[in-house]
Design a protein around this motif. Structure first.
Motif, PDB file in Angstrom:
ATOM      1  N   HIS A 114       0.782  -1.243   0.000  1.00 21.49           N
ATOM      2  CA  HIS A 114       0.000   0.000   0.000  1.00 21.49           C
ATOM      3  C   HIS A 114       0.814   1.292   0.000  1.00 21.49           C
ATOM      4  O   HIS A 114       0.259   2.356  -0.316  1.00 21.49           O
ATOM      5  N   CYS A 115       2.095   1.223   0.362  1.00 20.75           N
ATOM      6  CA  CYS A 115       2.849   2.460   0.552  1.00 20.75           C
ATOM      7  C   CYS A 115       3.578   2.854  -0.727  1.00 20.75           C
ATOM      8  O   CYS A 115       4.296   2.040  -1.327  1.00 20.75           O
ATOM      9  N   THR A 116       3.405   4.095  -1.146  1.00 23.08           N
ATOM     10  CA  THR A 116       4.124   4.634  -2.307  1.00 23.08           C
ATOM     11  C   THR A 116       4.771   5.959  -1.912  1.00 23.08           C
ATOM     12  O   THR A 116       4.336   6.647  -0.991  1.00 23.08           O
ATOM     13  N   TRP A 117       5.812   6.324  -2.673  1.00 20.65           N
ATOM     14  CA  TRP A 117       6.553   7.545  -2.372  1.00 20.65           C
ATOM     15  C   TRP A 117       5.793   8.778  -2.845  1.00 20.65           C
ATOM     16  O   TRP A 117       5.192   8.775  -3.923  1.00 20.65           O
ATOM     17  N   GLU A 118       5.858   9.812  -2.041  1.00 19.81           N
ATOM     18  CA  GLU A 118       5.176  11.058  -2.381  1.00 19.81           C
ATOM     19  C   GLU A 118       5.754  11.690  -3.650  1.00 19.81           C
ATOM     20  O   GLU A 118       5.047  12.370  -4.386  1.00 19.81           O
ATOM     21  N   TYR A 119       7.029  11.451  -3.906  1.00 19.14           N
ATOM     22  CA  TYR A 119       7.701  12.134  -5.020  1.00 19.14           C
ATOM     23  C   TYR A 119       7.128  11.726  -6.370  1.00 19.14           C
ATOM     24  O   TYR A 119       6.839  12.561  -7.213  1.00 19.14           O
ATOM     25  N   ALA A 120       6.992  10.415  -6.614  1.00 15.90           N
ATOM     26  CA  ALA A 120       6.555   9.971  -7.941  1.00 15.90           C
ATOM     27  C   ALA A 120       5.585   8.804  -7.901  1.00 15.90           C
ATOM     28  O   ALA A 120       5.260   8.234  -8.942  1.00 15.90           O
ATOM     29  N   GLY A 121       5.133   8.437  -6.714  1.00 18.04           N
ATOM     30  CA  GLY A 121       4.143   7.384  -6.614  1.00 18.04           C
ATOM     31  C   GLY A 121       4.679   5.978  -6.802  1.00 18.04           C
ATOM     32  O   GLY A 121       3.901   5.035  -7.011  1.00 18.04           O
ATOM     33  N   GLU A 122       5.999   5.799  -6.725  1.00 11.73           N
ATOM     34  CA  GLU A 122       6.586   4.468  -6.879  1.00 11.73           C
ATOM     35  C   GLU A 122       6.383   3.653  -5.605  1.00 11.73           C
ATOM     36  O   GLU A 122       6.322   4.200  -4.503  1.00 11.73           O
ATOM     37  N   PRO A 123       6.313   2.314  -5.728  1.00 11.51           N
ATOM     38  CA  PRO A 123       6.198   1.469  -4.540  1.00 11.51           C
ATOM     39  C   PRO A 123       7.356   1.697  -3.574  1.00 11.51           C
ATOM     40  O   PRO A 123       8.494   1.960  -3.993  1.00 11.51           O
ATOM     41  N   PHE A 124       7.083   1.576  -2.301  1.00 14.19           N
ATOM     42  CA  PHE A 124       8.045   1.909  -1.262  1.00 14.19           C
ATOM     43  C   PHE A 124       9.372   1.197  -1.467  1.00 14.19           C
ATOM     44  O   PHE A 124      10.450   1.825  -1.429  1.00 14.19           O
ATOM     45  N   PHE A 125       9.355  -0.110  -1.702  1.00 12.07           N
ATOM     46  CA  PHE A 125      10.591  -0.865  -1.781  1.00 12.07           C
ATOM     47  C   PHE A 125      11.248  -0.786  -3.159  1.00 12.07           C
ATOM     48  O   PHE A 125      12.268  -1.443  -3.394  1.00 12.07           O
ATOM     49  N   ASP A 126      10.715   0.041  -4.057  1.00  4.49           N
ATOM     50  CA  ASP A 126      11.412   0.384  -5.296  1.00  4.49           C
ATOM     51  C   ASP A 126      12.280   1.623  -5.127  1.00  4.49           C
ATOM     52  O   ASP A 126      13.045   1.981  -6.010  1.00  4.49           O
ATOM     53  N   GLY A 127      12.117   2.323  -4.018  1.00  4.30           N
ATOM     54  CA  GLY A 127      12.966   3.455  -3.717  1.00  4.30           C
ATOM     55  C   GLY A 127      12.467   4.771  -4.270  1.00  4.30           C
ATOM     56  O   GLY A 127      11.487   4.850  -5.005  1.00  4.30           O
ATOM     57  N   GLU A 128      13.192   5.824  -3.882  1.00  6.67           N
ATOM     58  CA  GLU A 128      12.876   7.198  -4.252  1.00  6.67           C
ATOM     59  C   GLU A 128      14.024   7.744  -5.093  1.00  6.67           C
ATOM     60  O   GLU A 128      14.599   6.988  -5.876  1.00  6.67           O
ATOM     61  N   VAL A 129      14.355   9.015  -4.976  1.00  5.38           N
ATOM     62  CA  VAL A 129      15.394   9.606  -5.826  1.00  5.38           C
ATOM     63  C   VAL A 129      16.634  10.026  -5.047  1.00  5.38           C
ATOM     64  O   VAL A 129      17.705  10.154  -5.641  1.00  5.38           O
ATOM     65  N   GLU A 130      16.547  10.260  -3.756  1.00  5.01           N
ATOM     66  CA  GLU A 130      17.686  10.762  -3.002  1.00  5.01           C
ATOM     67  C   GLU A 130      18.459   9.615  -2.357  1.00  5.01           C
ATOM     68  O   GLU A 130      17.865   8.724  -1.747  1.00  5.01           O
ATOM     69  N   PRO A 131      19.792   9.628  -2.459  1.00  5.26           N
ATOM     70  CA  PRO A 131      20.586   8.544  -1.877  1.00  5.26           C
ATOM     71  C   PRO A 131      20.372   8.356  -0.380  1.00  5.26           C
ATOM     72  O   PRO A 131      20.405   7.219   0.105  1.00  5.26           O
ATOM     73  N   CYS A 132      20.160   9.444   0.375  1.00  9.00           N
ATOM     74  CA  CYS A 132      19.973   9.266   1.813  1.00  9.00           C
ATOM     75  C   CYS A 132      18.690   8.493   2.101  1.00  9.00           C
ATOM     76  O   CYS A 132      18.665   7.591   2.949  1.00  9.00           O
ATOM     77  N   ILE A 133      17.624   8.811   1.374  1.00  9.36           N
ATOM     78  CA  ILE A 133      16.371   8.088   1.532  1.00  9.36           C
ATOM     79  C   ILE A 133      16.510   6.658   1.021  1.00  9.36           C
ATOM     80  O   ILE A 133      16.081   5.694   1.665  1.00  9.36           O
ATOM     81  N   ASN A 134      17.147   6.507  -0.139  1.00  2.00           N
ATOM     82  CA  ASN A 134      17.299   5.172  -0.701  1.00  2.00           C
ATOM     83  C   ASN A 134      18.218   4.289   0.128  1.00  2.00           C
ATOM     84  O   ASN A 134      17.990   3.079   0.255  1.00  2.00           O
ATOM     85  N   GLY A 135      19.276   4.879   0.711  1.00  3.41           N
ATOM     86  CA  GLY A 135      20.129   4.099   1.594  1.00  3.41           C
ATOM     87  C   GLY A 135      19.354   3.570   2.786  1.00  3.41           C
ATOM     88  O   GLY A 135      19.482   2.396   3.169  1.00  3.41           O
ATOM     89  N   GLY A 136      18.520   4.435   3.375  1.00  2.69           N
ATOM     90  CA  GLY A 136      17.691   3.996   4.486  1.00  2.69           C
ATOM     91  C   GLY A 136      16.694   2.937   4.081  1.00  2.69           C
ATOM     92  O   GLY A 136      16.416   1.998   4.834  1.00  2.69           O
ATOM     93  N   THR A 137      16.148   3.057   2.877  1.00  4.76           N
ATOM     94  CA  THR A 137      15.175   2.083   2.395  1.00  4.76           C
ATOM     95  C   THR A 137      15.831   0.734   2.143  1.00  4.76           C
ATOM     96  O   THR A 137      15.237  -0.324   2.414  1.00  4.76           O
TER      97      THR A 137
END
Length: 326
Positions: A114-137
């Motif tokens: 159910h969870c998607t990223w606010e930035y582009a609506g991608e699934p949570f475990f597909d990641g976002e765009v920033e390395p700090c966020i993606n590293g945490g993910t």
């Protein structure tokens, strides 16, 4: 307070089980039993109970401004919403909650569905765009057994020439950030431990070298301290860097290097006369609930983290004169 273990054990299971494992060397069965309580009682159970529709706080990292926490707000409502899904899962990982526990599996499954990223609506475990966020993910996903291969591919391709990472790289920065690099290193280490199929060791060692070449807190160009805040220890660290977080990474990776020595002595010198370390520099924002008494007060989390760093470091390193264990 003696060695401080009695005070640390008078705490939530999230702290207790790590004290038993990292500071007391009790039998494994006792550690496992106490770890199971993280999801059954106290803070871990409380966090799991706050999830709704697969999310915490209604979003992945930056919930809608229309969202408000149920009941009285805790923390600074003008700051970062540390109640969202990413920081909540990060906190559950800090707790060491058992990923195989049924309620944990259900919660993580809800995020996946159910969870998607606010930035582009991608699934949570597909990641976002920033390395700090993606590293945490990546750290979260690997810890909880989720597929984060696509994010790892992206992070490996974003490593900068100096060995680290920077969320500002997409806007032209060519110099790495301590904050971003630390987040990515933690993710790659967790991925490696989880049996990830891609080789990440070389990238991780290059990232480690970026930090080590700067003694974990100094500028490569001048040797000056980059940010005095990095000498203060917060918990949770969120995406922010400080030298205790850096040393915790090197302890976890069991990466020994003489260039850690200065940072270790900063940690050692901040021990209080009663044997504790203080909570410092709390990062402002909404939180689910308080776990400690506030900045300037003794912190069980920071005391646990500092003691196990020193225990690890001192196991192989002689202590300099005047720094005998208190």
């Amino acid at each position: 307070m003696g060695d401080g273990t009695d005070w640390l054990l008078d705490a939530d299971p999230a702290i207790r089980w790590q004290v038993l494992r990292d500071l007391m060397d009790v039998p494994a069965a006792e550690v496992v039993a106490e770890r199971a309580r993280v999801a059954e009682a106290g803070w871990g159970k409380r966090l799991l109970g706050l999830q709704a529709d697969g999310l915490w706080a209604g979003g992945a990292c930056f919930p809608s401004s229309a969202w408000r926490p149920p009941g009285p707000a805790v923390g600074d409502s003008n700051g970062q919403p540390w109640t969202a899904t990413l920081p909540t899962l990060r906190l559950l990982r800090d707790f060491g909650i058992d990923p195989s526990y049924p309620a944990v599996r259900a919660a993580v499954g809800g995020v996946r569905q159910h969870c998607t990223w606010e930035y582009a609506g991608e699934p949570f475990f597909d990641g976002e765009v920033e390395p700090c966020i993606n590293g945490g993910t990546v750290a979260i996903g690997a810890y909880f057994g989720e597929n984060v291969e696509n994010i790892v591919v992206r992070l490996l391709g974003e490593q900068l020439d100096d060995g680290g990472w920077n969320c500002e790289a997409e806007r032209g920065s060519t110099r790495s950030s301590f904050h971003s690099t630390m987040c990515v290193l933690e993710g790659l280490l967790e991925y490696e431990r989880a049996g990830g199929t891609m080789p990440v060791g070389d990238a991780r060692r290059r990232g480690e070298e970026y930090l080590l070449a700067r003694s974990l807190f100094r500028r490569a160009s001048t040797g000056q301290i980059v940010d005095p805040d990095w000498l203060q220890f917060s918990f949770p660290a969120q995406w922010h860097y400080d030298i205790l977080r850096g040393l915790e990474y090197f302890r976890s990776a069991d990466t020994r290097d003489p260039r850690l020595a200065e940072a270790v002595e900063v940690v050692r010198d901040k021990q209080q006369p009663d044997g504790t370390w203080l909570l410092e520099n709390t990062h402002q924002g909404l939180i689910h609930f308080e776990m400690e008494e506030g900045d300037g007060k003794p912190s069980r989390w920071n005391t646990l983290r500092a003691l196990r760093v020193l225990r690890w470091y001192d196991a192989e390193q002689p202590r300099p004169p005047g720094h005998e264990r208190r």
